[in-house]
Design a protein around this motif. Sequence first.
Motif, PDB file in Angstrom:
ATOM      1  N   PRO A 197       9.018  29.398 -72.009  1.00  0.00           N
ATOM      2  CA  PRO A 197      10.211  30.176 -71.664  1.00  0.00           C
ATOM      3  C   PRO A 197      11.227  30.279 -72.796  1.00  0.00           C
ATOM      4  CG  PRO A 197      10.422  27.980 -70.805  1.00  0.00           C
ATOM      5  CD  PRO A 197       9.079  28.035 -71.474  1.00  0.00           C
ATOM      6  N   LYS A 198      11.022  29.510 -73.865  1.00  0.00           N
ATOM      7  CA  LYS A 198      12.056  29.480 -74.891  1.00  0.00           C
ATOM      8  C   LYS A 198      11.456  29.199 -76.259  1.00  0.00           C
ATOM      9  CE  LYS A 198      16.519  27.228 -75.937  1.00  0.00           C
ATOM     10  NZ  LYS A 198      17.482  26.193 -75.505  1.00  0.00           N
ATOM     11  N   THR A 199      11.864  29.969 -77.250  1.00  0.00           N
ATOM     12  CA  THR A 199      11.493  29.716 -78.641  1.00  0.00           C
ATOM     13  C   THR A 199      12.721  29.952 -79.514  1.00  0.00           C
ATOM     14  OG1 THR A 199       9.203  30.399 -78.308  1.00  0.00           O
ATOM     15  CG2 THR A 199      10.007  30.390 -80.568  1.00  0.00           C
ATOM     16  N   ILE A 200      12.940  29.066 -80.439  1.00  0.00           N
ATOM     17  CA  ILE A 200      14.070  29.181 -81.367  1.00  0.00           C
ATOM     18  C   ILE A 200      13.525  29.245 -82.789  1.00  0.00           C
ATOM     19  CG2 ILE A 200      16.136  28.062 -82.288  1.00  0.00           C
ATOM     20  CD1 ILE A 200      16.533  26.735 -79.592  1.00  0.00           C
ATOM     21  N   VAL A 201      14.026  30.191 -83.548  1.00  0.00           N
ATOM     22  CA  VAL A 201      13.674  30.308 -84.962  1.00  0.00           C
ATOM     23  C   VAL A 201      14.969  30.294 -85.765  1.00  0.00           C
ATOM     24  CG1 VAL A 201      12.503  31.666 -86.729  1.00  0.00           C
ATOM     25  CG2 VAL A 201      11.714  31.778 -84.348  1.00  0.00           C
ATOM     26  N   THR A 202      15.028  29.476 -86.768  1.00  0.00           N
ATOM     27  CA  THR A 202      16.191  29.483 -87.660  1.00  0.00           C
ATOM     28  C   THR A 202      15.732  29.921 -89.037  1.00  0.00           C
ATOM     29  OG1 THR A 202      15.930  27.172 -88.325  1.00  0.00           O
ATOM     30  CG2 THR A 202      17.297  27.622 -86.397  1.00  0.00           C
ATOM     31  N   GLY A 203      16.578  30.648 -89.723  1.00  0.00           N
ATOM     32  CA  GLY A 203      16.174  31.175 -91.017  1.00  0.00           C
ATOM     33  C   GLY A 203      17.342  31.428 -91.938  1.00  0.00           C
ATOM     34  N   ASP A 204      17.005  31.984 -93.084  1.00  0.00           N
ATOM     35  CA  ASP A 204      17.956  32.167 -94.160  1.00  0.00           C
ATOM     36  C   ASP A 204      17.734  33.549 -94.767  1.00  0.00           C
ATOM     37  OD1 ASP A 204      19.811  30.744 -96.286  1.00  0.00           O
ATOM     38  OD2 ASP A 204      18.255  31.755 -97.437  1.00  0.00           O
ATOM     39  N   LEU A 205      18.802  34.313 -94.942  1.00  0.00           N
ATOM     40  CA  LEU A 205      18.738  35.652 -95.525  1.00  0.00           C
ATOM     41  C   LEU A 205      19.564  35.654 -96.804  1.00  0.00           C
ATOM     42  CD1 LEU A 205      17.909  38.699 -95.078  1.00  0.00           C
ATOM     43  CD2 LEU A 205      20.149  38.984 -94.017  1.00  0.00           C
ATOM     44  N   ARG A 206      18.945  36.126 -97.906  1.00  0.00           N
ATOM     45  CA  ARG A 206      19.661  36.170 -99.177  1.00  0.00           C
ATOM     46  C   ARG A 206      19.605  37.581 -99.744  1.00  0.00           C
ATOM     47  NH1 ARG A 206      19.011  30.219-101.983  1.00  0.00           N
ATOM     48  NH2 ARG A 206      19.194  29.049-100.032  1.00  0.00           N
TER      49      ARG A 206
ATOM     50  N   ARG B 156      24.197  28.264 -89.596  1.00  0.00           N
ATOM     51  CA  ARG B 156      23.840  29.603 -89.145  1.00  0.00           C
ATOM     52  C   ARG B 156      22.462  29.566 -88.514  1.00  0.00           C
ATOM     53  NH1 ARG B 156      24.059  28.952 -94.434  1.00  0.00           N
ATOM     54  NH2 ARG B 156      22.264  29.341 -95.757  1.00  0.00           N
ATOM     55  N   GLU B 157      22.225  30.395 -87.543  1.00  0.00           N
ATOM     56  CA  GLU B 157      20.932  30.420 -86.878  1.00  0.00           C
ATOM     57  C   GLU B 157      20.723  31.758 -86.217  1.00  0.00           C
ATOM     58  OE1 GLU B 157      21.454  27.334 -83.952  1.00  0.00           O
ATOM     59  OE2 GLU B 157      21.653  28.837 -82.385  1.00  0.00           O
ATOM     60  N   PHE B 158      19.494  32.100 -85.981  1.00  0.00           N
ATOM     61  CA  PHE B 158      19.237  33.199 -85.056  1.00  0.00           C
ATOM     62  C   PHE B 158      18.245  32.701 -84.018  1.00  0.00           C
ATOM     63  CE2 PHE B 158      16.637  34.207 -88.844  1.00  0.00           C
ATOM     64  CZ  PHE B 158      15.362  34.298 -88.315  1.00  0.00           C
ATOM     65  N   ALA B 159      18.555  32.999 -82.769  1.00  0.00           N
ATOM     66  CA  ALA B 159      17.805  32.437 -81.652  1.00  0.00           C
ATOM     67  C   ALA B 159      17.192  33.531 -80.802  1.00  0.00           C
ATOM     68  CB  ALA B 159      18.732  31.571 -80.784  1.00  0.00           C
ATOM     69  N   ARG B 160      16.029  33.236 -80.210  1.00  0.00           N
ATOM     70  CA  ARG B 160      15.372  34.155 -79.296  1.00  0.00           C
ATOM     71  C   ARG B 160      15.046  33.407 -78.010  1.00  0.00           C
ATOM     72  NH1 ARG B 160      14.853  34.063 -84.755  1.00  0.00           N
ATOM     73  NH2 ARG B 160      14.118  35.995 -85.686  1.00  0.00           N
ATOM     74  N   GLY B 161      15.131  34.070 -76.897  1.00  0.00           N
ATOM     75  CA  GLY B 161      14.765  33.422 -75.651  1.00  0.00           C
ATOM     76  C   GLY B 161      14.197  34.431 -74.679  1.00  0.00           C
ATOM     77  N   GLY B 162      13.289  33.992 -73.799  1.00  0.00           N
ATOM     78  CA  GLY B 162      12.766  34.877 -72.784  1.00  0.00           C
ATOM     79  C   GLY B 162      11.367  34.526 -72.378  1.00  0.00           C
ATOM     80  N   PHE B 163      10.839  35.237 -71.305  1.00  0.00           N
ATOM     81  CA  PHE B 163       9.491  35.027 -70.796  1.00  0.00           C
ATOM     82  C   PHE B 163       8.474  35.315 -71.898  1.00  0.00           C
ATOM     83  CE2 PHE B 163       5.685  36.629 -68.607  1.00  0.00           C
ATOM     84  CZ  PHE B 163       5.399  35.533 -67.821  1.00  0.00           C
ATOM     85  N   GLY B 164       7.464  34.422 -72.082  1.00  0.00           N
ATOM     86  CA  GLY B 164       6.501  34.600 -73.164  1.00  0.00           C
ATOM     87  C   GLY B 164       7.165  34.484 -74.527  1.00  0.00           C
ATOM     88  N   ALA B 165       8.035  33.495 -74.665  1.00  0.00           N
ATOM     89  CA  ALA B 165       8.931  33.442 -75.815  1.00  0.00           C
ATOM     90  C   ALA B 165       8.208  33.249 -77.139  1.00  0.00           C
ATOM     91  CB  ALA B 165       9.961  32.325 -75.616  1.00  0.00           C
ATOM     92  N   ILE B 166       7.098  32.507 -77.143  1.00  0.00           N
ATOM     93  CA  ILE B 166       6.403  32.273 -78.400  1.00  0.00           C
ATOM     94  C   ILE B 166       5.813  33.568 -78.937  1.00  0.00           C
ATOM     95  CG2 ILE B 166       4.418  31.134 -79.444  1.00  0.00           C
ATOM     96  CD1 ILE B 166       5.016  28.689 -77.753  1.00  0.00           C
ATOM     97  N   TYR B 167       5.209  34.361 -78.045  1.00  0.00           N
ATOM     98  CA  TYR B 167       4.680  35.655 -78.473  1.00  0.00           C
ATOM     99  C   TYR B 167       5.796  36.582 -78.941  1.00  0.00           C
ATOM    100  CZ  TYR B 167      -0.035  34.707 -76.773  1.00  0.00           C
ATOM    101  OH  TYR B 167      -1.299  34.189 -76.596  1.00  0.00           O
ATOM    102  N   GLU B 168       6.900  36.585 -78.209  1.00  0.00           N
ATOM    103  CA  GLU B 168       8.022  37.439 -78.587  1.00  0.00           C
ATOM    104  C   GLU B 168       8.562  37.043 -79.960  1.00  0.00           C
ATOM    105  OE1 GLU B 168      11.295  40.298 -77.624  1.00  0.00           O
ATOM    106  OE2 GLU B 168       9.136  40.155 -77.841  1.00  0.00           O
ATOM    107  N   ALA B 169       8.687  35.737 -80.204  1.00  0.00           N
ATOM    108  CA  ALA B 169       9.166  35.265 -81.503  1.00  0.00           C
ATOM    109  C   ALA B 169       8.181  35.610 -82.609  1.00  0.00           C
ATOM    110  CB  ALA B 169       9.403  33.757 -81.457  1.00  0.00           C
TER     111      ALA B 169
END
Length: 347
Positions: free
Chosen positions: A211-220, A149-162
Motif C-alpha cells: 500500500p505504500k512506497t517511498i522514494v527519496t532522491g536528488d535533482l541537480r 528534501r524528499e518526494f513521496a508516493r503512496g497508493g494501491f499497488g505502490a511498488i509498481y506505481e513507484a
Amino acid sequence: MRDYVRAHYDDDIALLERAVNISSGSQNAAGVRRVGELFGAQLAELGFTVRMSDMPTSMRRGGHLIADKQGSRGPRLLLIGHLDTVFGGEGQRFVRQDTIARGAGTSDMKGGDVAMIAALRALHATGGLESSRIVVIMTGDEEAVGSPREFARGGFGAIYEAARIVDTLRRELSGDPTLTFNRGVIAGGTDVERDSSGAMTVSGKTNIISPKTIVTGDLRFLRESQKNSARARMRAIVAQHLVGGDAEITFRDGYPAMPPTAAGAGLLAQFDAVSRSLGYGVVEGDPPESSGAGDVSFVAPYMTGMDGLGVAGRGAHSPEESVNLNSLTMAAERAAILMRRLITGTR
C-alpha cells in the motif's frame, strides 16, 4: 607566505587530527559546535570576531561558525567551509600512515577548513591580513540540511506505481548532461516508516499488495529555469497513475543553481596563475555537470565565487575517507597567495 605554510605543516596536521577526532555527524549538534569552537579559537587569534549561530532545537543541528574581520583595504572576501561530516564515531578517528590520513572529515571538509586557517595564518604572519575585509562562514549542516528534501508516493499497488514513475523519469529526463537526478533510497511494503535522519524501515508479506512506497532522491541542475522545467515534467509523469493507484511528488529546495559566469572564469584564471607561479601546475575548472554541490551556490547570485580550493582525498561520504596530507600545504599556499593578490589588486 609559502615558507610560513611549509614551516607549520606539523602544526596544521595536529589541528586536523584534533578536529577529526571530534565526532561531528550532521545531527550531532554538540560535536558540530565543538569543531566550530576549535576552529573559532584559531580565527580569533588572527583578529577575527567569532561567534556560533544558533539553530532551532527541533532541527537537531549545531549551528554555524561565523568569523568577521572588518577592514578598509581591497574587496570583501567570503570564505566558506563546513563543520559537519557524513560519518562519525569512534571508528572514524584520525589514523595517519605516512602522507595519508584517514577518518571522518579528513578531506571533506575538515582538511579544507584547516587549509583555510593555514592560509589565513600565513597572511597574518606576513602582514597580509592588516586592514583586510574577510568573512569566514563554516556551516554546521552542509552534509544533511535540517529539513531533508524528499518526494513521496503512496497508493494501491505502490511498488509498481513507484517503479513506473522512476523508470519514466529515467527515460524522459535523461540526455541533458547538465541535469542529473538520482533515486537515493526506495522502500515499499505493508508498513514503511521514515525517521528524522531519512532511514527507512519496511515490513510486509509476499502475498500482500504494497500500500505504500517511498522514494527519496536528488535533482541537480545548472540554471533555475532548468530546475523549474524539470519539476513540471516530473509532476506530469507522476500524475499519470496506474489503474487503482495514486501518487504524489513534493520538492524541497536544497542547493540553488550556480551557472558558469565570465566573472567566475576570471577568478579561476587568477587562481590558475597563482598555482603556476608556485610550481603546482595548471588549474582548470571541471565541467559543471561533473561537479558536486557546495555552499558557495547560495551566494553565487550575489558575488563571484569559486569552489574546490580544499585538500585532495579519496572516499568522501564513505567510511574509507582519506586525505593526502601533502595537499594541505598546496591548498594553503595557493589560497594565501590568491587572497593576497585579491586584497592588494596585484597579479
